[in-house]
Design a protein around this motif. Structure first.
Motif, PDB file in Angstrom:
ATOM      1  N   PHE A   1      28.060  43.087  31.489  1.00 38.76           N
ATOM      2  CA  PHE A   1      28.276  42.335  32.721  1.00 38.76           C
ATOM      3  C   PHE A   1      29.763  42.201  33.005  1.00 38.76           C
ATOM      4  CE2 PHE A   1      24.319  41.058  30.790  1.00 38.76           C
ATOM      5  CZ  PHE A   1      23.428  41.240  31.831  1.00 38.76           C
TER       6      PHE A   1
ATOM      7  N   MET B   1      31.633  36.289  34.242  1.00 37.60           N
ATOM      8  CA  MET B   1      30.302  36.021  34.792  1.00 37.60           C
ATOM      9  C   MET B   1      29.587  35.039  33.887  1.00 37.60           C
ATOM     10  SD  MET B   1      27.198  38.624  35.541  1.00 37.60           S
ATOM     11  CE  MET B   1      25.780  38.095  36.441  1.00 37.60           C
TER      12      MET B   1
ATOM     13  N   LEU C   1      26.112  32.223  33.951  1.00 38.72           N
ATOM     14  CA  LEU C   1      24.907  31.805  34.655  1.00 38.72           C
ATOM     15  C   LEU C   1      24.452  30.470  34.110  1.00 38.72           C
ATOM     16  CD1 LEU C   1      22.934  35.175  34.555  1.00 38.72           C
ATOM     17  CD2 LEU C   1      24.308  34.287  36.435  1.00 38.72           C
TER      18      LEU C   1
ATOM     19  N   ASN D   1      20.358  29.920  37.753  1.00 36.72           N
ATOM     20  CA  ASN D   1      21.016  31.203  37.985  1.00 36.72           C
ATOM     21  C   ASN D   1      20.449  32.301  37.100  1.00 36.72           C
ATOM     22  OD1 ASN D   1      23.906  29.239  38.150  1.00 36.72           O
ATOM     23  ND2 ASN D   1      22.977  30.195  39.943  1.00 36.72           N
ATOM     24  N   LEU D   2      20.165  31.958  35.872  1.00 39.29           N
ATOM     25  CA  LEU D   2      19.653  32.952  34.948  1.00 39.29           C
ATOM     26  C   LEU D   2      18.299  33.471  35.416  1.00 39.29           C
ATOM     27  CD1 LEU D   2      19.985  34.498  32.337  1.00 39.29           C
ATOM     28  CD2 LEU D   2      18.947  32.573  31.150  1.00 39.29           C
TER      29      LEU D   2
ATOM     30  N   ASP E   1      17.133  33.554  38.442  1.00 37.60           N
ATOM     31  CA  ASP E   1      17.316  34.369  39.633  1.00 37.60           C
ATOM     32  C   ASP E   1      17.924  35.729  39.305  1.00 37.60           C
ATOM     33  OD1 ASP E   1      16.280  32.258  41.044  1.00 37.60           O
ATOM     34  OD2 ASP E   1      18.229  31.491  41.685  1.00 37.60           O
ATOM     35  N   GLU E   2      18.865  35.741  38.382  1.00 40.17           N
ATOM     36  CA  GLU E   2      19.496  37.007  37.988  1.00 40.17           C
ATOM     37  C   GLU E   2      18.482  37.933  37.324  1.00 40.17           C
ATOM     38  OE1 GLU E   2      22.811  39.555  37.763  1.00 40.17           O
ATOM     39  OE2 GLU E   2      22.656  37.616  38.735  1.00 40.17           O
TER      40      GLU E   2
ATOM     41  N   ASP F   1      17.737  41.540  39.163  1.00 37.29           N
ATOM     42  CA  ASP F   1      18.335  42.779  38.674  1.00 37.29           C
ATOM     43  C   ASP F   1      17.885  43.277  37.306  1.00 37.29           C
ATOM     44  OD1 ASP F   1      19.938  42.929  40.955  1.00 37.29           O
ATOM     45  OD2 ASP F   1      21.408  41.580  40.066  1.00 37.29           O
ATOM     46  N   TYR F   2      17.382  42.410  36.476  1.00 39.14           N
ATOM     47  CA  TYR F   2      17.212  42.805  35.087  1.00 39.14           C
ATOM     48  C   TYR F   2      15.804  42.558  34.580  1.00 39.14           C
ATOM     49  CZ  TYR F   2      22.216  42.988  35.466  1.00 39.14           C
ATOM     50  OH  TYR F   2      23.475  43.289  35.878  1.00 39.14           O
TER      51      TYR F   2
ATOM     52  N   PRO G   1      20.389  39.444  30.108  1.00 41.64           N
ATOM     53  CA  PRO G   1      20.190  38.000  30.126  1.00 41.64           C
ATOM     54  C   PRO G   1      18.830  37.562  29.608  1.00 41.64           C
ATOM     55  CG  PRO G   1      20.207  38.874  32.363  1.00 41.64           C
ATOM     56  CD  PRO G   1      20.585  39.982  31.457  1.00 41.64           C
TER      57      PRO G   1
END
Length: 138
Positions: free
Chosen positions: A88, A92, A94, A99-100, A102-103, A107-108, A115
């Motif tokens: 990353f 950055m 989270l 936030n984690l 949502d991330e 994306d992951y 994450p």
């Protein structure tokens, strides 16, 4: 609210106006006058007496919980794969709660890297390498 009990106003209300249950208000309420409804609502305000110091402790606990969540950051730049490569961008981080999530959703989806792995098993990094609230550790 505690002031109303200290200056005895709450006791006057409770002695002069009826405390009603929800069932009574549902069943008898349609027949009540506007005054009866006002009396019931007034008495209901004093149905539970929670001392001020208890309310203060409740607010303190809620604040402490919010601060704990707000400070539980996962520093993603310090998450590395098995080869030691950073996954990353620098700085950055989270907030692990919102936030984690949502991330990960965005994306992951790969739960073996990034994450998801760090959030699921921060202990796998070891206590000296855990990326949670550790901006300087890999």
């Amino acid at each position: 609210m505690d002031d109303f009990f200290q200056n005895k106003l709450a006791f006057v209300v409770l002695l002069n106006f009826p405390l009603t249950t929800l069932e009574e208000r549902i069943n008898l309420g349609p027949k009540w006058t506007r005054r009866q409804w006002a009396e019931a609502r007034l008495a209901e305000r004093f149905a539970k007496r929670i001392p001020a110091d208890v309310n203060l402790e409740i607010a303190q606990a809620a604040g402490d919980a919010s601060n704990y969540i707000a400070g539980y950051n996962l520093w993603m730049y310090h998450v590395v794969n098995e080869k030691g490569q950073r996954l990353f961008p620098p700085k950055m981080r989270l907030l692990s709660h919102w936030n984690l999530r949502d991330e990960i959703k965005a994306d992951y989806a790969d739960s073996q890297n990034g994450p998801a792995k760090a959030a699921r098993d921060p202990a796998s990094y070891g206590t000296d390498r855990c990326p949670i609230d550790s901006p300087g550790r890999d």
